[in-house]
Structures are given as structure tokens and as C-alpha cells.
Design a protein around this motif. Structure first.
Motif, PDB file in Angstrom:
ATOM      1  N   PHE A  50      -9.454 -15.472  12.636  1.00  0.00           N
ATOM      2  CA  PHE A  50      -8.090 -14.782  12.182  1.00  0.00           C
ATOM      3  C   PHE A  50      -9.162 -14.476  11.012  1.00  0.00           C
ATOM      4  O   PHE A  50     -10.057 -14.499  10.440  1.00  0.00           O
ATOM      5  N   SER A  51      -8.822 -12.805  10.544  1.00  0.00           N
ATOM      6  CA  SER A  51      -9.238 -12.023   9.750  1.00  0.00           C
ATOM      7  C   SER A  51      -8.268 -11.166   9.035  1.00  0.00           C
ATOM      8  O   SER A  51      -7.556 -11.019   9.957  1.00  0.00           O
ATOM      9  N   VAL A  52      -8.552 -10.461   7.849  1.00  0.00           N
ATOM     10  CA  VAL A  52      -7.841  -9.296   7.665  1.00  0.00           C
ATOM     11  C   VAL A  52      -8.554  -7.953   7.571  1.00  0.00           C
ATOM     12  O   VAL A  52      -9.252  -8.193   7.536  1.00  0.00           O
ATOM     13  N   ASN A  53      -7.423  -6.924   8.308  1.00  0.00           N
ATOM     14  CA  ASN A  53      -7.758  -5.274   8.132  1.00  0.00           C
ATOM     15  C   ASN A  53      -7.223  -4.750   7.284  1.00  0.00           C
ATOM     16  O   ASN A  53      -6.283  -4.616   7.093  1.00  0.00           O
ATOM     17  N   GLU A  54      -7.846  -3.719   7.144  1.00  0.00           N
ATOM     18  CA  GLU A  54      -7.153  -2.510   5.850  1.00  0.00           C
ATOM     19  C   GLU A  54      -7.374  -1.007   6.592  1.00  0.00           C
ATOM     20  O   GLU A  54      -9.076  -0.620   7.301  1.00  0.00           O
ATOM     21  N   ARG A  55      -5.678  -0.757   6.736  1.00  0.00           N
ATOM     22  CA  ARG A  55      -6.188  -0.099   7.654  1.00  0.00           C
ATOM     23  C   ARG A  55      -5.309   1.247   6.660  1.00  0.00           C
ATOM     24  O   ARG A  55      -5.238   1.336   5.777  1.00  0.00           O
ATOM     25  N   PRO A  56      -6.491   2.355   6.422  1.00  0.00           N
ATOM     26  CA  PRO A  56      -6.173   3.470   5.142  1.00  0.00           C
ATOM     27  C   PRO A  56      -5.121   3.689   5.684  1.00  0.00           C
ATOM     28  O   PRO A  56      -4.625   4.796   6.573  1.00  0.00           O
ATOM     29  N   ALA A  57      -4.774   5.112   4.491  1.00  0.00           N
ATOM     30  CA  ALA A  57      -3.321   6.192   4.448  1.00  0.00           C
ATOM     31  C   ALA A  57      -3.844   6.963   5.758  1.00  0.00           C
ATOM     32  O   ALA A  57      -5.401   7.470   5.950  1.00  0.00           O
ATOM     33  N   ARG A  58      -3.148   7.947   5.974  1.00  0.00           N
ATOM     34  CA  ARG A  58      -3.316   8.482   7.387  1.00  0.00           C
ATOM     35  C   ARG A  58      -2.654   9.848   6.650  1.00  0.00           C
ATOM     36  O   ARG A  58      -0.828   9.606   6.958  1.00  0.00           O
ATOM     37  N   GLU A  59      -2.519  10.827   8.202  1.00  0.00           N
ATOM     38  CA  GLU A  59      -1.632  11.484   8.255  1.00  0.00           C
ATOM     39  C   GLU A  59      -0.800  11.380   9.625  1.00  0.00           C
ATOM     40  O   GLU A  59      -1.856  11.440  10.325  1.00  0.00           O
ATOM     41  N   GLY A  60       0.144  11.482   9.851  1.00  0.00           N
ATOM     42  CA  GLY A  60       1.206  11.546  11.331  1.00  0.00           C
ATOM     43  C   GLY A  60       2.018  12.381  11.023  1.00  0.00           C
ATOM     44  O   GLY A  60       2.379  13.602  10.662  1.00  0.00           O
ATOM     45  N   GLN A  70       3.090  11.136   6.012  1.00  0.00           N
ATOM     46  CA  GLN A  70       2.286  10.346   5.372  1.00  0.00           C
ATOM     47  C   GLN A  70       2.606   9.092   5.591  1.00  0.00           C
ATOM     48  O   GLN A  70       3.576   8.024   5.669  1.00  0.00           O
ATOM     49  N   ILE A  71       1.447   8.448   6.087  1.00  0.00           N
ATOM     50  CA  ILE A  71       1.536   6.706   6.334  1.00  0.00           C
ATOM     51  C   ILE A  71       0.623   6.317   5.453  1.00  0.00           C
ATOM     52  O   ILE A  71      -0.438   6.661   5.343  1.00  0.00           O
ATOM     53  N   ALA A  72       1.910   5.442   4.854  1.00  0.00           N
ATOM     54  CA  ALA A  72       0.580   4.599   4.251  1.00  0.00           C
ATOM     55  C   ALA A  72      -0.448   3.532   3.836  1.00  0.00           C
ATOM     56  O   ALA A  72      -0.260   2.971   5.153  1.00  0.00           O
ATOM     57  N   ALA A  73      -1.338   3.220   3.260  1.00  0.00           N
ATOM     58  CA  ALA A  73      -2.102   2.079   3.770  1.00  0.00           C
ATOM     59  C   ALA A  73      -0.557   0.557   3.410  1.00  0.00           C
ATOM     60  O   ALA A  73      -0.662   0.576   3.641  1.00  0.00           O
TER      61      ALA A  73
END
Length: 90
Positions: A50-60, A70-73
Motif C-alpha cells: 500500500f502506498s500514496v500517489n500524488e496526482r498533479p492538478a490538471r485541466e479537464g 481545473q481539477i485540483a491536485a
């Protein structure tokens, strides 16, 4: 399998009462949650990690209106199956 069924399996497999199995499961889930919140990785050899991944902010794009948004990180939990679990499934 839901939580109640898992508690029954734990109780039968470990020779515990259902109440003790529920306490053990709740403590395990809380420990995993606390470790992930702290940014730690949990490795259960043969089962998985089990681990934690960070998803960056992006445009959708909003599918209803077609407008850009804008989709937040955010941080998400990730599970990677271990070799023994993968072998058992195949």
C-alpha cells in the motif's frame, strides 16, 4: 465479501471470537490508514504494498457543458499486488 463476512473468516481462521476478530480488523485498518496519512508505505510480503500517489492538478472538460475546468491536485491510495497474490489469482 463484505466486512461482516471478512470478520467471520478471520474469527474462524484464527480461532477468535467475532468480537475479537472485529477489534483486530478495525485496528489493522486504522494502522494502515494512519501510516498512509503519514506518507509511509506498507509492504506485506507475499500479499502486496500500500502506498500514496500524488496526482498533479490538471485541466479537464465538463462533459455536460463542454467548458474547461481545473481539477485540483490530490493524493490517492495505491495497492500493488505481491508475487504470491498474483500467482494465486492466475
Amino acid at each position: 465479501m463484505n466486512k461482516t463476512e471478512l470478520i467471520e473468516k478471520i474469527a474462524a481462521g484464527a480461532g477468535l471470537s467475532k468480537a475479537d476478530a472485529k477489534k483486530a480488523l478495525d485496528a489493522t485498518v486504522a494502522a494502515v490508514k494512519d501510516a498512509l496519512v503519514a506518507g509511509d508505505k506498507i509492504a506485506l510480503v507475499g500479499f502486496g504494498t500500500f502506498s500514496v500517489n500524488e496526482r498533479p492538478a490538471r485541466e479537464g472538460i465538463n462533459p455536460a457543458s463542454g467548458k474547461k475546468i481545473q481539477i485540483a491536485a490530490k493524493k490517492v491510495a495505491k495497492f500493488k499486488a505481491g508475487a504470491e497474490l498474483t500467482k494465486a489469482l492466475n
